[in-house]
Each structure stands twice: as C-alpha cells, then as structure tokens.
Design an enzyme around this catalytic site. Structure first.
Site, PDB file in Angstrom:
ATOM      1  N   PHE A 135      56.008  37.048  44.904  1.00  0.00           N
ATOM      2  CA  PHE A 135      55.525  38.154  45.054  1.00  0.00           C
ATOM      3  C   PHE A 135      54.913  38.806  45.977  1.00  0.00           C
ATOM      4  O   PHE A 135      54.468  38.467  46.752  1.00  0.00           O
ATOM      5  CB  PHE A 135      53.916  37.854  43.866  1.00  0.00           C
ATOM      6  CG  PHE A 135      53.598  39.243  44.563  1.00  0.00           C
ATOM      7  CD1 PHE A 135      53.907  40.112  42.718  1.00  0.00           C
ATOM      8  CD2 PHE A 135      52.319  39.766  44.104  1.00  0.00           C
ATOM      9  CE1 PHE A 135      53.146  41.746  42.069  1.00  0.00           C
ATOM     10  CE2 PHE A 135      51.616  40.998  43.682  1.00  0.00           C
ATOM     11  CZ  PHE A 135      51.728  41.588  42.775  1.00  0.00           C
ATOM     12  N   LEU A 137      53.891  41.681  48.326  1.00  0.00           N
ATOM     13  CA  LEU A 137      52.940  43.424  47.943  1.00  0.00           C
ATOM     14  C   LEU A 137      52.504  43.396  48.950  1.00  0.00           C
ATOM     15  O   LEU A 137      52.562  45.061  50.051  1.00  0.00           O
ATOM     16  CB  LEU A 137      51.926  42.749  46.062  1.00  0.00           C
ATOM     17  CG  LEU A 137      51.249  44.503  46.443  1.00  0.00           C
ATOM     18  CD1 LEU A 137      51.816  45.569  45.666  1.00  0.00           C
ATOM     19  CD2 LEU A 137      50.180  44.196  45.241  1.00  0.00           C
ATOM     20  N   PRO A 140      51.426  44.249  57.249  1.00  0.00           N
ATOM     21  CA  PRO A 140      50.384  43.991  57.216  1.00  0.00           C
ATOM     22  C   PRO A 140      48.651  44.715  57.445  1.00  0.00           C
ATOM     23  O   PRO A 140      48.274  44.910  58.671  1.00  0.00           O
ATOM     24  CB  PRO A 140      50.830  44.408  59.329  1.00  0.00           C
ATOM     25  CG  PRO A 140      52.504  44.248  58.980  1.00  0.00           C
ATOM     26  CD  PRO A 140      52.546  44.100  56.833  1.00  0.00           C
ATOM     27  N   GLN A 289      15.655  12.022  43.797  1.00  0.00           N
ATOM     28  CA  GLN A 289      15.664  13.231  43.387  1.00  0.00           C
ATOM     29  C   GLN A 289      16.412  14.505  43.526  1.00  0.00           C
ATOM     30  O   GLN A 289      16.695  15.553  43.215  1.00  0.00           O
ATOM     31  CB  GLN A 289      13.661  14.066  42.636  1.00  0.00           C
ATOM     32  CG  GLN A 289      13.523  13.048  41.852  1.00  0.00           C
ATOM     33  CD  GLN A 289      12.043  12.536  41.659  1.00  0.00           C
ATOM     34  OE1 GLN A 289      11.159  13.596  43.026  1.00  0.00           O
ATOM     35  NE2 GLN A 289      11.045  13.283  40.558  1.00  0.00           N
ATOM     36  N   GLU A 374      44.351  38.033  45.839  1.00  0.00           N
ATOM     37  CA  GLU A 374      44.326  38.308  44.563  1.00  0.00           C
ATOM     38  C   GLU A 374      42.779  39.655  44.414  1.00  0.00           C
ATOM     39  O   GLU A 374      42.345  38.876  42.814  1.00  0.00           O
ATOM     40  CB  GLU A 374      44.837  37.128  43.184  1.00  0.00           C
ATOM     41  CG  GLU A 374      46.220  37.193  43.358  1.00  0.00           C
ATOM     42  CD  GLU A 374      46.349  36.347  41.949  1.00  0.00           C
ATOM     43  OE1 GLU A 374      46.603  36.612  40.926  1.00  0.00           O
ATOM     44  OE2 GLU A 374      47.898  35.189  41.852  1.00  0.00           O
TER      45      GLU A 374
END
Length: 393
Positions: A135, A137, A140, A289, A374
């Site tokens: 993909f 898309l 720079p 704990q 993304e």
C-alpha cells in the site's frame, strides 16, 4: 504461559470467531515463529507469507467472490476476524502480524474498488501467499497530510505517466504489486488523487532506498521516473483515490489496535511468568504489593483496549454503521495502552528487560511504530473530535 481466552465469550463474537482464535493459536504454537532468521529479512517475510497462505489464514484478507473465485474465506472482509488474527499473530511475533496485515492493507483498494479483471488477477495469489501486496500512500512531504501528495500521473493517450516518490512503504522492494495513490489533478487537493495497481519490475519504477527501523520489517522509498502504465490499471474512478485510501484505512485501522492488544497480552504473560519465578528478599517478585498493583493496572488496560477494539469491529460487521469514531478510539487507546503496558513489564525485568532480542525487549521496539502508522495518535484525536462535533450538530 498465561493466556486469557475469556474475552472470546463476549457477545461480539460467534462460534466461527471462537474456532478461528483457537485454531490459529494452535497453528502459531506449532510454527517456529520465535526462531525466525533476520539475516535476510525479505526472504523470511516471503517465507512467512507463503506459510500463512498455505495454512489458509490469508484467505481472511480478501473476499471469496462468486463460487470462491477470489480465494477468500468469507463473502466479505470481516473486521472481527481480522482483529482476532492480528491479535493472535501479534501475541506470538510482530513480523508474523506484519506479514499477514500487509496482504490485507496492500490489496484493500482492489477489494473495495477494483474491476472484476483486477480482482481475478491479483486477489487469488494474495490469498494463497503467492503474491505479496503493498500500500503506497505516504511521501517525503506527505504523511498525515494525505492531500499534500505530489507524486503525479499525467494522461498520455491510453496510458498514464508517473513521476515522483513514495516513502515508508511497507513491503517496499519485496512486494509483487503496489496499490499506489498519486495526484491526477494538480489543482484539486484531496479531490485530485487517483489509485493505480503497479507491478514490481515495471520500467521506470525503482526502489530508491531501503529503510532500517527499530522493529525490522521490509520498508523502502519508491521512485517513479516516467513510469508508463496503462489507464486500465487505475483502481476505481478518476480522482476518487483519496476516498478509496480512507475507506481502506478505515477497514484495517481497527486491526492495528488488535495487533497492539496482542503485544500487550504477550507482555503480560511474560511479566507474570517472570514475577512468579524471580526471587527477591526471601519471596518472589509477585508477592510484592507494588507488583500486584501493577498487574491490576495492566489487566485493566488490556480489557479496556479489547472492549474498544472489538466494539469497533462489531459496529462495522454487525451494525453496518459508520465506525470512524469507534475505530479511531480503539486505535488510539490500544496502541498507547500497549506502549505503557510493555514499558511497565520491562521495568519488572530490571536489567534483563533491555537485553537484546529477548521477548520483552523485542516488544518494546515492536510497539512504538503502531502509535504512528495508519494514523498517528494525534490524528486519531482530531478524527474523534471531528466526529463528536458532527454528532452534536
């Protein structure tokens, strides 16, 4: 090693999803995912894609088509299945998750808008693992600002001539074909972008540079120099590429949240195993704990992420409603949470946590990019705010 499967009882899933999760977990446990060879990254990824295809898992990346002609497992892409696959693969190894995910994202534009001929040519070998997809898309000077694309295609008779560069392209130099988004109208901003499918080896299309990153996977800068391609290789309609890119990302962005969830679950499992064995001051690390409080926070973070992730996938699959806001919430929350979880678990390991190529150190490197690709966290916040404001009128 600890693995919580109680989330499979949630009402987001049906029995087919539960079988998918169990069957994939068995396959992953039998595959030698921990012993992968990184000396030749491209060869390792090609081998992984082949194995994922042979086992049938890549069939969830593409639709079945009429009489199964396109090679997919289901009539349509199912977001919950994608998320289960990426969560499970991510829990075992980030490179396995990457190899699976890129087959879906790389071919997504063809699934959504390809012609019948394009789908028949590219989707079956994608599902079988015989062809690797990419993909393309980002550029720079155009990452989050997709409307700023400058890589351009000019019509010349029955062809288009492409010039420009793409960068941060996963599977760059490895893929057999690329879904490339370029400017076809220089004056129209986001309304002047179109998509093309371009095969590796096309004259005028070269790999300018391979990029090394902290979590190894194939990544490159692409260069187009008077690259001539037939107009028939356009995906979808002229100047509708921006919408197509966003639709593609909307489907697969939710699965990024699932991959981060898988990383976080693996970190929890590693932390629990270590804390129960590590002796300190006459007891185990798990007896303190402070450690127990940390595990309480971690378990809650993981469940919060899982609920947001599978709610978003369920909204798309079952309600058939726009899932832009739920998906952005899931992507933002799950990736940010996983970063925190992994960092907290690494701290439990002390010096051993930063030892190279241990599972926790590897997770620490693997998770970082998920907060960027993304749609970076900052972009997800803007998307969520936009949707809330829209809903408020």
């Amino acid at each position: 090693m600890y693995h919580d499967t109680s989330w499979l009882d949630w009402p987001f899933f049906d029995d087919a999803h539960r079988r998918l999760a169990r069957d994939l977990d068995v396959w992953c446990s039998q595959a030698d995912l921990e012993g992968m060879d990184f000396s030749d990254l491209n060869a390792t990824c090609r081998k992984l894609v082949g194995e994922l295809g042979e086992a049938g898992w890549l069939g969830y990346c593409v639709p079945a088509g009429e009489q199964g002609v396109l090679g997919g497992k289901l009539p349509d892409i199912d977001s919950r299945s994608l998320c289960i696959l990426r969560e499970t693969l991510g829990r075992y190894h980030a490179l396995a998750d990457f190899s699976f995910a890129m087959q879906g994202l790389g071919s997504g534009a063809l699934t959504l808008a390809g012609t019948d001929a394009q789908k028949r040519q590219y989707l079956p070998p994608t599902a079988s693992g015989k062809a690797i997809a990419a993909f393309a898309l980002s550029e720079p000077e155009a990452g989050s600002d997709v409307a700023a694309l400058s890589c351009a295609a000019v019509r010349d008779g029955d062809d288009y001539i492409l010039n420009g560069r793409k960068t941060w392209i996963s599977n760059g130099g490895l893929a057999d074909y690329y879904c490339v988004f370029v400017r076809t109208d220089p004056e129209a901003g986001s309304r002047g972008i179109s998509a093309f499918v371009i095969e590796a080896g096309t004259p005028g299309f070269d790999i300018e540079e391979t990029l090394d990153v902290m979590s190894p996977h194939p990544l490159a800068t692409l260069r187009f120099s008077d690259c001539r391609i037939p107009a028939s290789q356009m995906i979808g309609e002229l100047n509708q590429g921006f919408k197509l890119a966003m639709r593609t990302l909307d489907i697969f962005r939710c699965s990024v949240a699932a991959a981060a969830l898988g990383f976080a679950r693996r970190a929890l499992a590693e932390g629990l195993a270590h804390a129960r064995e590590r002796k300190m001051f006459g007891q185990t690390l798990a007896d303190f704990q402070l450690t127990q409080a940390a595990f309480g926070d971690i378990a809650t973070e993981i469940d919060q992420s899982a609920l947001l992730t599978y709610r978003a996938a369920w909204t798309r699959d079952v309600l058939r409603k726009p899932s832009t806001a739920p998906t952005a919430m899931a992507k933002m929350a799950s990736t940010e949470s996983a970063q925190w979880v992994i960092d907290r678990v690494l701290q439990m390991f002390g010096g051993q946590g930063v030892r190279s190529n241990t599972p926790v150190e590897r997770l620490y490197r693997d998770i970082r990019a998920l907060r960027i690709y993304e749609g970076a966290t900052e972009v997800q916040k803007l998307i969520i705010a936009r949707e809330v404001l829209k809903a408020a009128g």
